[in-house]
Motif scaffolding. Structure first.
Motif, PDB file in Angstrom:
ATOM      1  N   ILE A  77      22.046  43.368  12.192  1.00 10.06           N
ATOM      2  CA  ILE A  77      22.136  42.557  10.974  1.00 10.06           C
ATOM      3  C   ILE A  77      21.655  41.136  11.244  1.00 10.06           C
ATOM      4  CG2 ILE A  77      23.761  41.421   9.395  1.00 10.06           C
ATOM      5  CD1 ILE A  77      25.364  43.997   9.321  1.00 10.06           C
ATOM      6  N   HIS A  78      22.171  40.521  12.303  1.00  8.47           N
ATOM      7  CA  HIS A  78      21.788  39.142  12.607  1.00  8.47           C
ATOM      8  C   HIS A  78      20.344  39.048  13.083  1.00  8.47           C
ATOM      9  CE1 HIS A  78      25.696  37.403  11.845  1.00  8.47           C
ATOM     10  NE2 HIS A  78      26.276  38.285  12.631  1.00  8.47           N
ATOM     11  N   THR A  79      19.845  40.080  13.766  1.00  8.55           N
ATOM     12  CA  THR A  79      18.450  40.072  14.223  1.00  8.55           C
ATOM     13  C   THR A  79      17.493  40.138  13.046  1.00  8.55           C
ATOM     14  OG1 THR A  79      19.009  41.098  16.347  1.00  8.55           O
ATOM     15  CG2 THR A  79      16.729  41.275  15.622  1.00  8.55           C
ATOM     16  N   PHE A  80      17.717  41.080  12.136  1.00  6.79           N
ATOM     17  CA  PHE A  80      16.828  41.190  10.978  1.00  6.79           C
ATOM     18  C   PHE A  80      16.926  39.961  10.079  1.00  6.79           C
ATOM     19  CE2 PHE A  80      16.857  45.866  11.831  1.00  6.79           C
ATOM     20  CZ  PHE A  80      15.485  46.012  11.940  1.00  6.79           C
ATOM     21  N   SER A  81      18.104  39.358  10.001  1.00 10.73           N
ATOM     22  CA  SER A  81      18.251  38.129   9.221  1.00 10.73           C
ATOM     23  C   SER A  81      17.428  37.001   9.840  1.00 10.73           C
ATOM     24  CB  SER A  81      19.732  37.739   9.158  1.00 10.73           C
ATOM     25  OG  SER A  81      19.909  36.565   8.400  1.00 10.73           O
ATOM     26  N   ALA A  82      17.450  36.898  11.178  1.00  7.28           N
ATOM     27  CA  ALA A  82      16.653  35.882  11.871  1.00  7.28           C
ATOM     28  C   ALA A  82      15.157  36.151  11.701  1.00  7.28           C
ATOM     29  CB  ALA A  82      17.024  35.839  13.347  1.00  7.28           C
ATOM     30  N   ILE A  83      14.772  37.434  11.721  1.00  6.91           N
ATOM     31  CA  ILE A  83      13.364  37.795  11.509  1.00  6.91           C
ATOM     32  C   ILE A  83      12.921  37.362  10.115  1.00  6.91           C
ATOM     33  CG2 ILE A  83      11.784  39.738  11.187  1.00  6.91           C
ATOM     34  CD1 ILE A  83      13.321  41.189  13.420  1.00  6.91           C
ATOM     35  N   ASN A  89      28.377  40.452   0.519  1.00  7.30           N
ATOM     36  CA  ASN A  89      27.532  41.525  -0.011  1.00  7.30           C
ATOM     37  C   ASN A  89      26.251  40.964  -0.623  1.00  7.30           C
ATOM     38  OD1 ASN A  89      29.288  43.586   0.730  1.00  7.30           O
ATOM     39  ND2 ASN A  89      30.420  43.493  -1.181  1.00  7.30           N
ATOM     40  N   ALA A  90      26.373  39.847  -1.332  1.00  5.74           N
ATOM     41  CA  ALA A  90      25.185  39.211  -1.925  1.00  5.74           C
ATOM     42  C   ALA A  90      24.226  38.746  -0.840  1.00  5.74           C
ATOM     43  CB  ALA A  90      25.616  38.031  -2.792  1.00  5.74           C
ATOM     44  N   TYR A  91      24.766  38.221   0.252  1.00  2.76           N
ATOM     45  CA  TYR A  91      23.952  37.722   1.373  1.00  2.76           C
ATOM     46  C   TYR A  91      23.044  38.813   1.932  1.00  2.76           C
ATOM     47  CZ  TYR A  91      23.276  36.747   6.396  1.00  2.76           C
ATOM     48  OH  TYR A  91      22.762  36.621   7.663  1.00  2.76           O
ATOM     49  N   LEU A  92      23.543  40.056   2.000  1.00  5.39           N
ATOM     50  CA  LEU A  92      22.763  41.133   2.606  1.00  5.39           C
ATOM     51  C   LEU A  92      22.056  42.037   1.596  1.00  5.39           C
ATOM     52  CD1 LEU A  92      25.038  42.239   5.584  1.00  5.39           C
ATOM     53  CD2 LEU A  92      23.060  40.738   5.610  1.00  5.39           C
ATOM     54  N   LEU A  93      22.528  42.082   0.357  1.00  2.09           N
ATOM     55  CA  LEU A  93      21.943  42.994  -0.618  1.00  2.09           C
ATOM     56  C   LEU A  93      20.932  42.341  -1.565  1.00  2.09           C
ATOM     57  CD1 LEU A  93      25.010  45.197  -1.667  1.00  2.09           C
ATOM     58  CD2 LEU A  93      23.101  45.828  -0.202  1.00  2.09           C
ATOM     59  N   VAL A  94      21.131  41.063  -1.859  1.00  2.00           N
ATOM     60  CA  VAL A  94      20.268  40.410  -2.849  1.00  2.00           C
ATOM     61  C   VAL A  94      18.810  40.294  -2.374  1.00  2.00           C
ATOM     62  CG1 VAL A  94      19.823  38.214  -4.031  1.00  2.00           C
ATOM     63  CG2 VAL A  94      22.105  39.211  -4.089  1.00  2.00           C
ATOM     64  N   PRO A  95      18.526  39.769  -1.174  1.00  2.00           N
ATOM     65  CA  PRO A  95      17.117  39.638  -0.779  1.00  2.00           C
ATOM     66  C   PRO A  95      16.334  40.951  -0.756  1.00  2.00           C
ATOM     67  CG  PRO A  95      18.502  38.274   0.625  1.00  2.00           C
ATOM     68  CD  PRO A  95      19.426  39.127  -0.189  1.00  2.00           C
ATOM     69  N   PRO A  96      16.850  42.051  -0.154  1.00  2.00           N
ATOM     70  CA  PRO A  96      16.066  43.286  -0.149  1.00  2.00           C
ATOM     71  C   PRO A  96      15.787  43.864  -1.535  1.00  2.00           C
ATOM     72  CG  PRO A  96      17.817  43.397   1.497  1.00  2.00           C
ATOM     73  CD  PRO A  96      18.095  42.199   0.648  1.00  2.00           C
ATOM     74  N   MET A 148      13.934  46.013   4.734  1.00  2.00           N
ATOM     75  CA  MET A 148      14.303  47.414   4.934  1.00  2.00           C
ATOM     76  C   MET A 148      15.264  47.557   6.101  1.00  2.00           C
ATOM     77  SD  MET A 148      10.923  49.722   4.154  1.00  2.00           S
ATOM     78  CE  MET A 148      11.870  51.242   4.073  1.00  2.00           C
ATOM     79  N   GLY A 149      15.024  46.775   7.160  1.00  2.00           N
ATOM     80  CA  GLY A 149      15.921  46.802   8.312  1.00  2.00           C
ATOM     81  C   GLY A 149      17.331  46.373   7.943  1.00  2.00           C
ATOM     82  N   LEU A 150      17.443  45.284   7.167  1.00  2.00           N
ATOM     83  CA  LEU A 150      18.761  44.822   6.710  1.00  2.00           C
ATOM     84  C   LEU A 150      19.445  45.876   5.854  1.00  2.00           C
ATOM     85  CD1 LEU A 150      18.405  41.040   5.694  1.00  2.00           C
ATOM     86  CD2 LEU A 150      19.970  42.012   7.375  1.00  2.00           C
ATOM     87  N   ALA A 158      16.046  48.944  -3.236  1.00  2.00           N
ATOM     88  CA  ALA A 158      15.617  48.141  -2.098  1.00  2.00           C
ATOM     89  C   ALA A 158      14.664  48.918  -1.195  1.00  2.00           C
ATOM     90  CB  ALA A 158      16.839  47.672  -1.306  1.00  2.00           C
ATOM     91  N   LEU A 159      15.017  50.157  -0.862  1.00  2.87           N
ATOM     92  CA  LEU A 159      14.176  50.968   0.029  1.00  2.87           C
ATOM     93  C   LEU A 159      12.863  51.348  -0.652  1.00  2.87           C
ATOM     94  CD1 LEU A 159      16.925  53.265   1.596  1.00  2.87           C
ATOM     95  CD2 LEU A 159      15.715  51.370   2.715  1.00  2.87           C
ATOM     96  N   PHE A 160      12.937  51.752  -1.922  1.00  3.11           N
ATOM     97  CA  PHE A 160      11.730  52.131  -2.652  1.00  3.11           C
ATOM     98  C   PHE A 160      10.796  50.929  -2.829  1.00  3.11           C
ATOM     99  CE2 PHE A 160       9.503  52.368  -6.755  1.00  3.11           C
ATOM    100  CZ  PHE A 160       8.712  53.479  -6.533  1.00  3.11           C
ATOM    101  N   GLY A 161      11.354  49.802  -3.273  1.00 10.65           N
ATOM    102  CA  GLY A 161      10.531  48.616  -3.532  1.00 10.65           C
ATOM    103  C   GLY A 161       9.831  48.112  -2.290  1.00 10.65           C
ATOM    104  N   ASN A 162      10.574  47.984  -1.198  1.00 13.17           N
ATOM    105  CA  ASN A 162       9.960  47.499   0.039  1.00 13.17           C
ATOM    106  C   ASN A 162       9.005  48.532   0.629  1.00 13.17           C
ATOM    107  OD1 ASN A 162      11.209  44.768   0.696  1.00 13.17           O
ATOM    108  ND2 ASN A 162      13.035  45.967   0.290  1.00 13.17           N
ATOM    109  N   GLY A 163       9.327  49.819   0.461  1.00 11.64           N
ATOM    110  CA  GLY A 163       8.418  50.869   0.919  1.00 11.64           C
ATOM    111  C   GLY A 163       7.095  50.838   0.175  1.00 11.64           C
TER     112      GLY A 163
END
Length: 318
Positions: free
Chosen positions: A106-112, A280-287, A73-75, A40-45
């Motif tokens: 978490i909720h802020t980055f999700s809203a972004i 876990n899927a909610y926060l890990l799958v998109p990044p 990346m924030g999430l 996630a960090l490498f791909g988005n970076g």
């Protein structure tokens, strides 16, 4: 315990939960989990650095993609410490105030992320509806204002949430259902009425994810109507093909979100394992999946990844 003033009592910390039933395998699960975070960090970076360095990608569509990568990346960074702490070091404690901070981000980055997906849908509308005036309509100034609006809305909407939690008393259970702090999860442990929290949470969700999902839906209704007016089948195919990556990103974000919301609201009879996996899927799958989708569809990003690995190989051989 009865001697405490319950109206002002709060736990010093909460206890996080990993994946129920798999506690003996936490140490080994930390390795694939660490790999997921690294991807996630490498791909988005890579996406961010590629858009920054490639002048051919200095376009509104890719500026919005850069915003999406920053939100992902924030999430990822929000949940990384608590998740790896549980699975690698079996450290399950999080201070009350630290929990509120994590919840806020978490909720802020999700809203972004939700807001950026709307901006990307609007970008596709302009590109298909009026391609000749695309650059004139979506100027750098417009993109900057859109990004500022998305950021400001997320910060302001989520800002009251930690304070609404802070006012509640907690003097019974302090065991959370997930490996990180979510508003619904913390709120259910309160020992007082949470009507205000529930009402504000509902309003916030409607104002952000609800209005955003409706805007995206209406955007694609307009796009389909516009595409149907294109005379040639090849032209219609090319127009729709430019939307594939965005449609995938929308599904990747909203399907787990809807799933975790439905389970929190109606799935109280389901096993704790189901709750944990959906969260876990909610926060890990998109990044993790968003960079893969856009790498497949964007040759400049693919080229950048190849250059990174080639340079690494040459350095190792040297």
């Amino acid at each position: 315990m009865a001697d405490y003033n319950h109206s002002h009592f709060q736990h010093l910390y909460f206890i996080l939960t990993g994946i129920p039933g798999l506690e003996l395998n936490y140490y080994w699960m930390a390795f694939p989990l660490g790999a997921i975070y690294a991807i996630a960090l490498f791909g988005n970076g890579v996406i961010i650095s590629t858009i920054k360095s490639e002048s051919s990608l200095h376009m509104p569509m890719y500026y919005f993609l850069c915003m999406l990568a920053l939100a992902d990346m924030g999430l990822t960074l929000c949940t990384l410490p608590s998740m790896l702490g549980i699975f690698w070091f079996n450290y399950k404690y999080i201070a009350f105030d630290a929990c509120l901070v994590q919840m806020y981000f978490i909720h802020t980055f999700s809203a972004i992320e939700s807001g950026v997906l709307v901006a990307m849908a609007f970008d596709r509308v302009i590109a298909i509806w009026n391609p000749l005036r695309y650059g004139a309509i979506l100027t750098n100034g417009v993109v900057f204002k859109a990004g500022t609006t998305i950021l400001t809305r997320a910060i302001c909407v989520v800002f009251p949430v930690p304070f609404l939690i802070k006012r509640l008393p907690f003097y019974r259970s302090n065991v959370l259902s997930h490996s990180f702090c979510l508003h619904q999860d913390v709120m259910r442990l309160a020992c007082a009425s949470t009507r205000v929290n529930s009402l504000y949470g509902l309003i916030a969700v409607i104002f952000t994810k609800g209005s955003d999902s409706l805007s995206i839906l209406l955007s694609y209704v307009f796009i389909l109507r516009t595409v149907m007016t294109i005379a040639s089948g090849e032209g219609r195919r090319k127009a729709l093909n430019t939307c594939v990556s965005h449609i995938c990103a929308v599904l990747i974000f909203y399907v787990p979100l809807i799933g975790v919301s439905v389970i929190h609201r109606f799935g109280k009879h389901l096993s704790p394992l189901t709750h944990s996996l959906m969260a876990n899927a909610y926060l890990l799958v998109p990044p993790v999946l968003n960079p893969i989708v856009y790498t497949v569809k964007t040759k400049e990003i693919r080229r950048k990844i190849i250059q990174i690995f080639v340079q690494t190989k040459v350095t190792a051989e040297g």
